[in-house]
Structures are given as structure tokens and as C-alpha cells.
Design a protein around this motif. Structure first.
Motif, PDB file in Angstrom:
ATOM      1  N   ALA A 246      -6.156  -2.592   8.009  1.00 12.66           N
ATOM      2  CA  ALA A 246      -4.992  -2.236   8.832  1.00 12.66           C
ATOM      3  C   ALA A 246      -4.150  -1.159   8.179  1.00 12.66           C
ATOM      4  CB  ALA A 246      -4.130  -3.470   9.118  1.00 12.66           C
ATOM      5  N   LEU A 247      -4.793  -0.142   7.647  1.00 11.50           N
ATOM      6  CA  LEU A 247      -4.075   0.976   7.051  1.00 11.50           C
ATOM      7  C   LEU A 247      -3.687   1.949   8.138  1.00 11.50           C
ATOM      8  CD1 LEU A 247      -6.403   1.565   3.992  1.00 11.50           C
ATOM      9  CD2 LEU A 247      -4.529  -0.048   4.246  1.00 11.50           C
ATOM     10  N   THR A 248      -2.764   2.845   7.824  1.00 10.21           N
ATOM     11  CA  THR A 248      -2.283   3.780   8.812  1.00 10.21           C
ATOM     12  C   THR A 248      -2.840   5.160   8.570  1.00 10.21           C
ATOM     13  OG1 THR A 248      -0.266   2.512   9.010  1.00 10.21           O
ATOM     14  CG2 THR A 248      -0.209   4.742   9.856  1.00 10.21           C
ATOM     15  N   ALA A 249      -3.300   5.788   9.641  1.00  4.94           N
ATOM     16  CA  ALA A 249      -3.899   7.115   9.537  1.00  4.94           C
ATOM     17  C   ALA A 249      -2.838   8.174   9.425  1.00  4.94           C
ATOM     18  CB  ALA A 249      -4.768   7.383  10.758  1.00  4.94           C
ATOM     19  N   CYS A 250      -3.193   9.297   8.791  1.00  2.00           N
ATOM     20  CA  CYS A 250      -2.302  10.451   8.788  1.00  2.00           C
ATOM     21  C   CYS A 250      -2.111  10.968  10.195  1.00  2.00           C
ATOM     22  CB  CYS A 250      -2.859  11.539   7.875  1.00  2.00           C
ATOM     23  SG  CYS A 250      -2.641  11.183   6.133  1.00  2.00           S
TER      24      CYS A 250
ATOM     25  N   ASP B 175      -5.210  -4.292   2.518  1.00  2.00           N
ATOM     26  CA  ASP B 175      -4.723  -5.039   3.673  1.00  2.00           C
ATOM     27  C   ASP B 175      -3.373  -5.675   3.400  1.00  2.00           C
ATOM     28  OD1 ASP B 175      -5.868  -6.775   1.806  1.00  2.00           O
ATOM     29  OD2 ASP B 175      -6.287  -8.292   3.330  1.00  2.00           O
ATOM     30  N   SER B 176      -3.040  -5.934   2.135  1.00  2.00           N
ATOM     31  CA  SER B 176      -1.775  -6.592   1.806  1.00  2.00           C
ATOM     32  C   SER B 176      -0.670  -5.612   1.441  1.00  2.00           C
ATOM     33  CB  SER B 176      -1.977  -7.564   0.633  1.00  2.00           C
ATOM     34  OG  SER B 176      -2.404  -6.867  -0.523  1.00  2.00           O
ATOM     35  N   GLY B 177      -1.016  -4.339   1.258  1.00  2.00           N
ATOM     36  CA  GLY B 177      -0.018  -3.340   0.896  1.00  2.00           C
ATOM     37  C   GLY B 177      -0.565  -2.350  -0.117  1.00  2.00           C
ATOM     38  N   PHE B 178       0.345  -1.704  -0.851  1.00  2.00           N
ATOM     39  CA  PHE B 178      -0.044  -0.752  -1.888  1.00  2.00           C
ATOM     40  C   PHE B 178      -0.284  -1.494  -3.205  1.00  2.00           C
ATOM     41  CE2 PHE B 178       2.812   1.765   0.892  1.00  2.00           C
ATOM     42  CZ  PHE B 178       2.000   2.839   1.199  1.00  2.00           C
ATOM     43  N   ARG B 179      -1.390  -1.164  -3.880  1.00  2.00           N
ATOM     44  CA  ARG B 179      -1.650  -1.705  -5.216  1.00  2.00           C
ATOM     45  C   ARG B 179      -1.890  -0.551  -6.181  1.00  2.00           C
ATOM     46  NH1 ARG B 179      -5.948  -6.394  -5.492  1.00  2.00           N
ATOM     47  NH2 ARG B 179      -4.949  -6.595  -7.538  1.00  2.00           N
ATOM     48  N   VAL B 180      -1.373  -0.692  -7.392  1.00  2.00           N
ATOM     49  CA  VAL B 180      -1.523   0.342  -8.408  1.00  2.00           C
ATOM     50  C   VAL B 180      -2.752   0.034  -9.257  1.00  2.00           C
ATOM     51  CG1 VAL B 180      -0.467   1.474 -10.394  1.00  2.00           C
ATOM     52  CG2 VAL B 180       0.952   0.793  -8.446  1.00  2.00           C
ATOM     53  N   PHE B 181      -3.611   1.039  -9.362  1.00  2.00           N
ATOM     54  CA  PHE B 181      -4.847   0.900 -10.126  1.00  2.00           C
ATOM     55  C   PHE B 181      -4.816   1.813 -11.346  1.00  2.00           C
ATOM     56  CE2 PHE B 181      -9.206   2.452 -10.887  1.00  2.00           C
ATOM     57  CZ  PHE B 181      -9.777   1.250 -11.295  1.00  2.00           C
ATOM     58  N   ASP B 182      -5.070   1.253 -12.507  1.00  2.00           N
ATOM     59  CA  ASP B 182      -5.114   2.023 -13.753  1.00  2.00           C
ATOM     60  C   ASP B 182      -6.511   2.622 -13.884  1.00  2.00           C
ATOM     61  OD1 ASP B 182      -5.228   2.947 -16.375  1.00  2.00           O
ATOM     62  OD2 ASP B 182      -3.809   1.427 -17.076  1.00  2.00           O
ATOM     63  N   ALA B 183      -6.639   3.881 -13.532  1.00  2.00           N
ATOM     64  CA  ALA B 183      -7.949   4.536 -13.568  1.00  2.00           C
ATOM     65  C   ALA B 183      -8.414   4.776 -14.992  1.00  2.00           C
ATOM     66  CB  ALA B 183      -7.889   5.859 -12.810  1.00  2.00           C
TER      67      ALA B 183
ATOM     68  N   GLU C  63       2.324  -4.229  -7.361  1.00  2.00           N
ATOM     69  CA  GLU C  63       1.887  -4.303  -5.967  1.00  2.00           C
ATOM     70  C   GLU C  63       3.108  -4.258  -5.061  1.00  2.00           C
ATOM     71  OE1 GLU C  63      -0.877  -7.081  -3.014  1.00  2.00           O
ATOM     72  OE2 GLU C  63      -0.422  -7.754  -5.051  1.00  2.00           O
ATOM     73  N   PHE C  64       2.975  -3.514  -3.965  1.00  2.00           N
ATOM     74  CA  PHE C  64       4.044  -3.392  -2.981  1.00  2.00           C
ATOM     75  C   PHE C  64       3.492  -3.913  -1.662  1.00  2.00           C
ATOM     76  CE2 PHE C  64       4.652  -0.312  -6.289  1.00  2.00           C
ATOM     77  CZ  PHE C  64       6.015  -0.329  -6.545  1.00  2.00           C
ATOM     78  N   LYS C  65       3.792  -5.162  -1.366  1.00  2.00           N
ATOM     79  CA  LYS C  65       3.191  -5.826  -0.220  1.00  2.00           C
ATOM     80  C   LYS C  65       3.826  -5.375   1.088  1.00  2.00           C
ATOM     81  CE  LYS C  65       1.695  -9.936  -2.727  1.00  2.00           C
ATOM     82  NZ  LYS C  65       1.701 -11.414  -2.784  1.00  2.00           N
ATOM     83  N   GLY C  66       3.017  -5.375   2.147  1.00  2.00           N
ATOM     84  CA  GLY C  66       3.511  -5.005   3.467  1.00  2.00           C
ATOM     85  C   GLY C  66       2.391  -4.493   4.340  1.00  2.00           C
ATOM     86  N   ALA C  67       2.483  -4.740   5.636  1.00  2.00           N
ATOM     87  CA  ALA C  67       1.431  -4.340   6.569  1.00  2.00           C
ATOM     88  C   ALA C  67       1.422  -2.834   6.794  1.00  2.00           C
ATOM     89  CB  ALA C  67       1.639  -5.057   7.905  1.00  2.00           C
ATOM     90  N   LYS C  68       0.247  -2.280   6.933  1.00  2.00           N
ATOM     91  CA  LYS C  68       0.023  -0.880   7.260  1.00  2.00           C
ATOM     92  C   LYS C  68       0.648   0.079   6.231  1.00  2.00           C
ATOM     93  CE  LYS C  68      -0.034  -1.861  12.224  1.00  2.00           C
ATOM     94  NZ  LYS C  68       0.576  -1.528  13.535  1.00  2.00           N
ATOM     95  N   PRO C  69       0.202   0.038   5.002  1.00  2.00           N
ATOM     96  CA  PRO C  69       0.692   1.023   4.013  1.00  2.00           C
ATOM     97  C   PRO C  69       0.322   2.424   4.454  1.00  2.00           C
ATOM     98  CG  PRO C  69      -1.249  -0.129   3.185  1.00  2.00           C
ATOM     99  CD  PRO C  69      -0.851  -0.828   4.440  1.00  2.00           C
ATOM    100  N   GLY C  70       1.302   3.335   4.408  1.00  2.00           N
ATOM    101  CA  GLY C  70       1.094   4.682   4.939  1.00  2.00           C
ATOM    102  C   GLY C  70       1.140   5.766   3.881  1.00  2.00           C
ATOM    103  N   HIS C  71       2.114   6.674   3.985  1.00  2.00           N
ATOM    104  CA  HIS C  71       2.155   7.854   3.130  1.00  2.00           C
ATOM    105  C   HIS C  71       2.613   7.537   1.709  1.00  2.00           C
ATOM    106  CE1 HIS C  71       1.442  11.182   6.005  1.00  2.00           C
ATOM    107  NE2 HIS C  71       1.866  10.305   6.894  1.00  2.00           N
ATOM    108  N   VAL C  72       2.013   8.249   0.760  1.00  2.00           N
ATOM    109  CA  VAL C  72       2.405   8.222  -0.648  1.00  2.00           C
ATOM    110  C   VAL C  72       2.827   9.634  -1.015  1.00  2.00           C
ATOM    111  CG1 VAL C  72       1.666   7.783  -3.019  1.00  2.00           C
ATOM    112  CG2 VAL C  72       0.731   6.393  -1.141  1.00  2.00           C
TER     113      VAL C  72
END
Length: 399
Positions: free
Chosen positions: A22-26, A97-105, A114-123
């Protein structure tokens, strides 16, 4: 815990990513994907990674060495997945699906941020801050990516829009927050908040507002369906486009150029318009110039070079290097073969990702990924991957 020093060459460890749903498209559409936990494939081995890139494919993701482009990890990750730079040399933001998560590459592992919330959009990254907009809640979160090093959630400035919508926000160096106005059905403009979240300016003459870009001297541009809305020196200015409808929904800016690069679509009834013109918006004069490239492009085709060059990857396979002041195409780099933009925005197409003086271009039809030197136009290296990729991003320090 202090952030450890990162060497140029990094050792890959176990990678675990969450699937996107359920992510949001540009383009303003929603997508859905599996919430299954990802896993490392049996054939994937930990190898050294330098300036990691992350490329998605149908069913998983590759973590790639930024110099050789060779895969360091192959991750099984069902569904359509989205990746953005987090704003430092180590991390990326994964939309789940739960929001934005930060990944240590650098360490190839999720952090506790983690920033929880439906439909994470622009960064959005600007002035040393990273801003997340969660479309399903209208929540805006601002953080300093330098605080990601200890693996915990950073101190965050939060603002919640009056109504949820597919929006975007950017924080300026003095703490002003420019954020969009709208509802799920209609987007109308933007407002500005001071560092205490008190409204100081508002404009509601930007129908269909979508996307943002920052130019030299912190002039912010927001795309409209009839031009561009600029925020400069404490007030909004509208740059009207020729004609009643001209959607500029995707933009690319540079701190070293006063001119914004945007797409340019003029058919409101098109299922998928394939424009050949791009827009150059001069933030000094509030004037717009159109450049016809003679080839179409997609929303993943726009970028900026280290000197502010405007970059557009055409469907003729050419990476156009444009002087933003004159609109002249100064260089043409033969990057990939001819391609056609698919009707479904989630489907793979050649994608441009720029980091410093290097342009990375994917060629999913041939399962290829290329790196080009923007100064010379020469190809630095190429790699053939097991599967064609879709999204392409990597670690990038903030502006």
C-alpha cells in the motif's frame, strides 16, 4: 553509541528487508504488495560493498557495490518495493506496508528507526534534514540523518496535515517547513510553518500539487497542473505555464543552479502521456522555458549533475545533458537501447540515479546496469544481473 567511522570498503553482513504494501506512487496511485518477511537467497554470499546501491526487482532486491556494480546480496522480497536515500553515507529509507523503515546499507541490516503509518510517500533531503510524508495519515516527520548512526529512532519534528493526502514537505535551513495542502480527492497548494509549526504563509492556486525541488538560495518549487508554485523570500509566486493545462508533477533541483528541471504534460485525458518536452523554471525571474528533446521520457528519467546540469534519460536510450541556463543539449550519452514507458507505473523501465559525478542507469529489458562519468560521458562499468531491476537508489549524503 557513537557512529562508527565508515571506510571506503565495507563488509556486507546479513540483510533483512520488509516487503512493501500500500505504498503511494509518485503519480498519485496506490500499490499493494506482500507482507512476507524477506530472506537471503542460498546463493548469496557476503562480499565487500563500496558506496552501496539498492536495486529492486520483481520478488526481491539487490544490494550492489557502487564501484563495480556487482551484487553483494540478493534478497527475496515479494511485491513492489520502494527505496530512497536517507541523507547520509550509510542509510536508505525503505517504504513498507507499516511505514518508513531505516536500513543501514553499510552494515546491511535494519535499524530500530521506524516511522509507522499507511501509504508512506515522498522522502525529501535538504539542508541537512530528511523529511518523510505519510500519505495515509498526513503526518510529516523531519529528522537529522546524522542521528541515525546509533541505530535508534532520531529526534523528530512532527506535523500532521489537516487532512491526509498524497503530499510532500521540505524543511529549510532556518526551520521553515513548506508542506502541501489537500485531501484524498483534491490537492490545492501549500503552506509554510515556522520552526514552532505556526503558519506564516499559504497559497491555494496550485491545482493537483505534486512533487518538490529546491534550487539555489533555497527557492522551493512545487509542481502544479498549470505551472509551478515557488516559495522564495517568505512568499509564494506562481509561474504560469502556457495553456490551461500543463502538469509539472516531477521536478529535479540543484543547490548550484537557480533553475529547476521539470517534466511537462499537456493532455489531461491521456491514459499515459509520453511528453517530449521538459520545463526549465528560472526561480530568479519566475519564467519558464520549454525544451523539446525529440524523445519521450518517464518520471524516473530526471536528475541533476554536480555542476547543476539538467539530466534527462530519453526513451531513445540517450542521456541528455542540458545547460539549464540556455536549454541547449550540450552532451548526449548513449546509455541504453530504445525503450517504451509501460502503462503501469509500477512496471520496470530504465531508471536514472545520480550520485556525485556518476550517473547510474538501469536497463531492465536486458538485465543490465551501467555507470557513466558525467564529466567525460564515458561508460565506467556495466554488469548483467540475474533479473531486470525496477527502482534504483543508494546512499547519498544530504545537501
Amino acid at each position: 553509541m557513537n557512529k562508527p567511522t565508515r571506510a571506503r570498503t565495507l563488509t556486507g553482513t546479513a540483510l533483512a528487508l520488509a516487503a512493501s504494501m500500500a505504498l503511494t506512487a509518485c503519480g498519485g496511485s496506490d500499490d499493494a504488495s506482500s507482507d512476507a518477511e524477506p530472506k537471503q537467497t542460498k546463493s548469496s554470499k557476503a562480499v565487500a560493498v563500496d558506496n552501496p546501491l539498492v536495486a529492486t526487482f520483481d520478488g526481491g532486491m539487490y544490494v550492489l557495490d557502487g564501484e563495480t556494480l556487482k551484487p553483494a546480496k540478493t534478497i527475496e522480497l515479494p511485491g513492489f518495493n520502494r527505496v530512497n536515500p536517507a541523507g547520509d553515507e550509510d542509510h536508505v529509507v525503505i517504504s513498507t506496508d507499516s511505514g518508513f523503515r531505516v536500513f543501514d546499507a553499510a552494515r546491511q541490516t535494519f535499524t530500530d528507526a521506524e516511522f509507522k503509518g499507511a501509504k508512506p510517500g515522498h522522502v525529501v533531503r535538504h539542508a541537512g534534514k530528511t523529511v518523510l510524508f505519510t500519505d495515509g495519515t498526513g503526518e510529516v516527520n523531519v529528522f537529522d540523518p546524522a542521528e541515525l548512526g546509533d541505530g535508534t529512532k532520531p529526534q523528530t519534528r512532527t506535523y500532521t496535515s489537516a487532512e491526509p493526502h498524497h503530499g510532500v514537505a521540505i524543511e529549510l535551513a532556518d526551520g521553515q517547513l513548506v508542506t502541501t495542502l489537500g485531501t484524498e480527492e483534491k490537492r490545492t497548494g501549500a503552506l509554510v510553518l515556522d520552526k514552532n509549526n505556526k503558519e506564516t504563509a499559504r497559497a491555494e492556486n496550485c491545482p493537483g500539487v505534486h512533487g518538490e525541488a529546491a534550487a539555489e538560495d533555497e527557492v522551493v518549487g512545487l509542481g502544479c497542473e498549470d505551472g509551478v508554485l515557488l516559495y522564495k523570500d517568505g512568499k509564494f509566486t506562481k509561474v504560469d505555464a502556457p495553456g490551461d493545462y500543463a502538469r509539472i508533477g516531477n521536478q529535479a533541483g540543484s543547490d548550484t543552479s537557480p533553475i529547476l528541471l521539470g517534466d511537462y504534460k499537456t493532455d489531461p485525458e491521456a491514459e499515459l502521456e509520453r511528453p517530449t518536452r521538459v520545463s526549465l523554471i528560472d526561480t530568479r525571474t519566475a519564467k519558464m522555458k520549454l525544451v523539446d528533446l525529440g524523445t519521450s521520457y518517464s518520471f524516473r528519467s530526471l536528475g541533476r549533475g554536480p555542476q547543476g546540469e539538467a539530466l534527462v534519460l530519453g526513451t531513445n536510450g540517450v542521456l541528455h545533458v542540458i545547460d539549464p541556463e540556455t536549454g541547449k543539449v550540450e552532451k548526449k550519452i548513449d546509455a541504453v537501447g530504445d525503450w517504451t514507458e509501460p502503462l503501469d507505473w509500477q512496471q520496470p523501465r530504465p531508471t536514472l540515479f545520480v550520485r556525485d559525478h556518476t550517473a547510474y542507469v538501469s536497463e531492465p529489458g536486458k538485465r543490465r546496469l551501467h555507470a557513466f562519468d558525467l564529466d567525460s560521458g564515458e561508460k565506467l562499468t556495466s554488469v548483467t544481473l540475474p533479473k531486470g531491476t525496477n527502482e534504483l537508489s543508494g546512499t547519498v549524503a544530504g545537501h
